[in-house]
Scaffold this motif. Sequence first.
Motif, mmCIF file in Angstrom:
data_model
loop_
_atom_site.group_PDB
_atom_site.id
_atom_site.type_symbol
_atom_site.label_atom_id
_atom_site.label_comp_id
_atom_site.label_asym_id
_atom_site.label_seq_id
_atom_site.Cartn_x
_atom_site.Cartn_y
_atom_site.Cartn_z
ATOM 1 N N PRO A 28 -93.319 22.094 11.132
ATOM 2 C CA PRO A 28 -92.786 23.094 12.056
ATOM 3 C C PRO A 28 -93.205 22.791 13.488
ATOM 4 C CG PRO A 28 -94.671 23.974 10.861
ATOM 5 C CD PRO A 28 -94.353 22.653 10.230
ATOM 6 N N ALA A 29 -92.331 23.116 14.426
ATOM 7 C CA ALA A 29 -92.638 22.871 15.837
ATOM 8 C C ALA A 29 -93.588 23.914 16.405
ATOM 9 C CB ALA A 29 -91.340 22.853 16.649
ATOM 10 N N ALA A 30 -93.661 25.071 15.773
ATOM 11 C CA ALA A 30 -94.459 26.174 16.313
ATOM 12 C C ALA A 30 -95.927 25.780 16.441
ATOM 13 C CB ALA A 30 -94.334 27.393 15.406
ATOM 14 N N ARG A 31 -96.532 26.198 17.532
ATOM 15 C CA ARG A 31 -97.945 25.923 17.782
ATOM 16 C C ARG A 31 -98.788 26.647 16.747
ATOM 17 N NH1 ARG A 31 -100.267 25.438 23.793
ATOM 18 N NH2 ARG A 31 -102.482 25.123 23.359
ATOM 19 N N THR A 32 -99.736 25.924 16.138
ATOM 20 C CA THR A 32 -100.589 26.513 15.111
ATOM 21 C C THR A 32 -102.044 26.276 15.482
ATOM 22 O OG1 THR A 32 -100.554 24.470 13.817
ATOM 23 C CG2 THR A 32 -98.875 26.109 13.313
ATOM 24 N N ASP A 33 -102.950 27.010 14.820
ATOM 25 C CA ASP A 33 -104.358 26.786 15.104
ATOM 26 C C ASP A 33 -104.821 25.504 14.414
ATOM 27 O OD1 ASP A 33 -104.977 27.336 12.400
ATOM 28 O OD2 ASP A 33 -105.329 29.448 12.823
ATOM 29 N N GLY A 34 -106.005 25.036 14.785
ATOM 30 C CA GLY A 34 -106.504 23.764 14.291
ATOM 31 C C GLY A 34 -106.568 23.638 12.789
ATOM 32 N N PRO A 35 -107.239 24.569 12.087
ATOM 33 C CA PRO A 35 -107.333 24.450 10.626
ATOM 34 C C PRO A 35 -105.964 24.430 9.936
ATOM 35 C CG PRO A 35 -108.972 25.977 11.441
ATOM 36 C CD PRO A 35 -108.088 25.658 12.602
ATOM 37 N N ALA A 36 -105.053 25.290 10.386
ATOM 38 C CA ALA A 36 -103.723 25.325 9.770
ATOM 39 C C ALA A 36 -102.973 24.020 10.028
ATOM 40 C CB ALA A 36 -102.927 26.512 10.307
ATOM 41 N N ALA A 37 -103.073 23.501 11.251
ATOM 42 C CA ALA A 37 -102.400 22.247 11.578
ATOM 43 C C ALA A 37 -102.957 21.102 10.752
ATOM 44 C CB ALA A 37 -102.539 21.950 13.063
ATOM 45 N N ASN A 38 -104.260 21.057 10.568
ATOM 46 C CA ASN A 38 -104.858 19.988 9.769
ATOM 47 C C ASN A 38 -104.422 20.068 8.316
ATOM 48 O OD1 ASN A 38 -106.856 18.104 11.245
ATOM 49 N ND2 ASN A 38 -107.296 20.113 12.124
ATOM 50 N N ARG A 39 -104.275 21.278 7.796
ATOM 51 C CA ARG A 39 -103.784 21.420 6.426
ATOM 52 C C ARG A 39 -102.359 20.899 6.319
ATOM 53 N NH1 ARG A 39 -106.680 26.333 6.710
ATOM 54 N NH2 ARG A 39 -104.800 27.510 7.243
ATOM 55 N N LEU A 40 -101.509 21.210 7.310
ATOM 56 C CA LEU A 40 -100.130 20.726 7.297
ATOM 57 C C LEU A 40 -100.086 19.200 7.391
ATOM 58 C CD1 LEU A 40 -98.477 23.340 9.681
ATOM 59 C CD2 LEU A 40 -98.057 23.100 7.226
ATOM 60 N N LEU A 41 -100.948 18.635 8.232
ATOM 61 C CA LEU A 41 -100.973 17.185 8.383
ATOM 62 C C LEU A 41 -101.421 16.505 7.091
ATOM 63 C CD1 LEU A 41 -102.572 17.096 11.932
ATOM 64 C CD2 LEU A 41 -100.269 16.299 11.381
ATOM 65 N N ARG A 42 -102.437 17.038 6.458
ATOM 66 C CA ARG A 42 -102.909 16.435 5.207
ATOM 67 C C ARG A 42 -101.861 16.564 4.111
ATOM 68 N NH1 ARG A 42 -108.205 14.935 5.168
ATOM 69 N NH2 ARG A 42 -108.101 14.742 2.907
ATOM 70 N N ARG A 43 -101.164 17.688 4.094
ATOM 71 C CA ARG A 43 -100.115 17.883 3.091
ATOM 72 C C ARG A 43 -98.992 16.867 3.295
ATOM 73 N NH1 ARG A 43 -98.266 23.680 3.464
ATOM 74 N NH2 ARG A 43 -100.500 23.946 3.054
ATOM 75 N N SER A 44 -98.606 16.651 4.547
ATOM 76 C CA SER A 44 -97.557 15.678 4.822
ATOM 77 C C SER A 44 -98.010 14.267 4.465
ATOM 78 C CB SER A 44 -97.152 15.728 6.301
ATOM 79 O OG SER A 44 -96.536 16.958 6.609
ATOM 80 N N PHE A 45 -99.271 13.967 4.756
ATOM 81 C CA PHE A 45 -99.776 12.636 4.415
ATOM 82 C C PHE A 45 -99.782 12.435 2.902
ATOM 83 C CE2 PHE A 45 -102.387 8.916 4.338
ATOM 84 C CZ PHE A 45 -102.142 8.310 5.564
ATOM 85 N N GLN A 46 -100.159 13.461 2.173
ATOM 86 C CA GLN A 46 -100.144 13.356 0.717
ATOM 87 C C GLN A 46 -98.733 13.083 0.210
ATOM 88 O OE1 GLN A 46 -102.959 13.783 -1.742
ATOM 89 N NE2 GLN A 46 -101.288 12.577 -2.637
ATOM 90 N N VAL A 58 -97.795 13.202 15.598
ATOM 91 C CA VAL A 58 -96.721 14.193 15.671
ATOM 92 C C VAL A 58 -96.819 14.897 17.021
ATOM 93 C CG1 VAL A 58 -95.707 16.254 14.642
ATOM 94 C CG2 VAL A 58 -96.808 14.544 13.175
ATOM 95 N N LEU A 59 -95.730 14.896 17.782
ATOM 96 C CA LEU A 59 -95.678 15.525 19.090
ATOM 97 C C LEU A 59 -94.778 16.748 19.014
ATOM 98 C CD1 LEU A 59 -94.969 12.218 21.033
ATOM 99 C CD2 LEU A 59 -97.209 13.245 20.610
ATOM 100 N N ALA A 60 -95.337 17.900 19.321
ATOM 101 C CA ALA A 60 -94.573 19.149 19.278
ATOM 102 C C ALA A 60 -94.993 19.991 20.482
ATOM 103 C CB ALA A 60 -94.838 19.892 17.972
ATOM 104 N N PRO A 61 -94.183 20.954 20.861
ATOM 105 C CA PRO A 61 -94.527 21.781 22.034
ATOM 106 C C PRO A 61 -95.896 22.442 21.868
ATOM 107 C CG PRO A 61 -92.251 22.139 21.402
ATOM 108 C CD PRO A 61 -92.859 21.303 20.308
ATOM 109 N N GLY A 62 -96.828 22.114 22.763
ATOM 110 C CA GLY A 62 -98.128 22.768 22.769
ATOM 111 C C GLY A 62 -99.180 22.161 21.872
ATOM 112 N N TRP A 63 -98.812 21.166 21.025
ATOM 113 C CA TRP A 63 -99.834 20.552 20.189
ATOM 114 C C TRP A 63 -99.436 19.145 19.780
ATOM 115 C CZ3 TRP A 63 -99.587 19.400 14.770
ATOM 116 C CH2 TRP A 63 -98.400 19.798 14.140
ATOM 117 N N LEU A 64 -100.460 18.376 19.418
ATOM 118 C CA LEU A 64 -100.289 17.004 18.960
ATOM 119 C C LEU A 64 -101.086 16.839 17.678
ATOM 120 C CD1 LEU A 64 -100.608 13.773 21.084
ATOM 121 C CD2 LEU A 64 -102.065 14.066 19.069
ATOM 122 N N GLY A 65 -100.453 16.293 16.659
ATOM 123 C CA GLY A 65 -101.132 16.051 15.393
ATOM 124 C C GLY A 65 -101.331 14.566 15.163
#
Length: 257
Positions: A64-82, A107-114
Motif C-alpha cells: 500500500p502507498a499509505a504512510r505506515t508506522d515503522g513496525p507495521a511497515a517492517n511487517r509488510l516488507l518481511r511479508r512481501s520478501f517471504q 520501495v518508494l512511496a509518498p512519505g516513506w521508503l522501505g
Amino acid sequence: MHGLSVEGYRHRRDGVACQDAWRCATDGPVTVLAVADGAGSRPRSGEGSLLAVRLAVEHFGRLPAARTDGPAANRLLRRSFQRVVDDFLDRTGEAAADHATTLTVVVLAPGWLGHASVGDGFVVLRAGTEDGERQFHLLPQPAAVSEYSNETVFLSTPDATRWVRTDCVRDDGVDGVLLSTDGLAQAALSWSGGAPQAPNESFAAAVLRSLDTEAVEPGDEDDRLAALLRSDRLTALNGDDKTLLRAVRTGLAGGGA
C-alpha cells in the motif's frame, strides 16, 4: 530512474555473461527498485538474478502507498520478501540452489521508503544538507551468517527470510537513492576494519548528480555509465559484475526520473 548491469573483468575475460540483474517499476504512487547478484559458482545464477528482480517488482509493487508506522511497515516488507522467496523456490524447484542469487529491494512511496535485503547488496540515500553540503547515508546491511564467516545468503538459502534485513525510512528530505550489488562496494563505500562504514560521498554525489542536472538520451546515459563501471579504476578495485540503479527526486515522488 536509471540502471545498468555490466559483466566484470573475469567474466569478460572468460566469455561469461553478466550474472547481475536490476529492475524497476512504478505503479501509481509506488515505485520498486531491485538489484540482484547471481552466485558466480552456480550454473544458472544469471537466470536466478533475473527472476529475483522480476518477482521483487511484482510482489513489493502490491504494497500500500499509505504512510505506515515503522513496525507495521517492517511487517509488510518481511511479508512481501517471504512471498518473493516462496515464489522463487516454487519456480526453480529442485534446481533452486543452481539459481542462487542475492536480492536488495527499495520501495518508494509518498512519505516513506522501505528496504529489504539478503546478501551483500547495499543502498545509499541522499537526504538533507549540512553546511550547504548534501548528506549521504548507508542503510544498514543484513547481518553475516556468523561472526566468523563471510558467507553470503541467497534466496535459495534454507530459511533465507531469517537473514533478511528490513528498514522503514520516514524522511521527506530523501531526494536520491542508489542500489548496487557488491561489485561496487569498494568504490561506493568507505571501509574500516574490513567492513563498510559509510558511503563514499564523492562517488554517490557524482552518480546521482548526472540524473539531477543532465538531460541526456537513455542510450547516451547507458554508454556513460557502462564506461564508468568498466573503467580500469573500478576494475582494479573489484573484478566482479557490477550493477548500479539510481533514482532522484522525481522518481521518489512515484513518477519516474
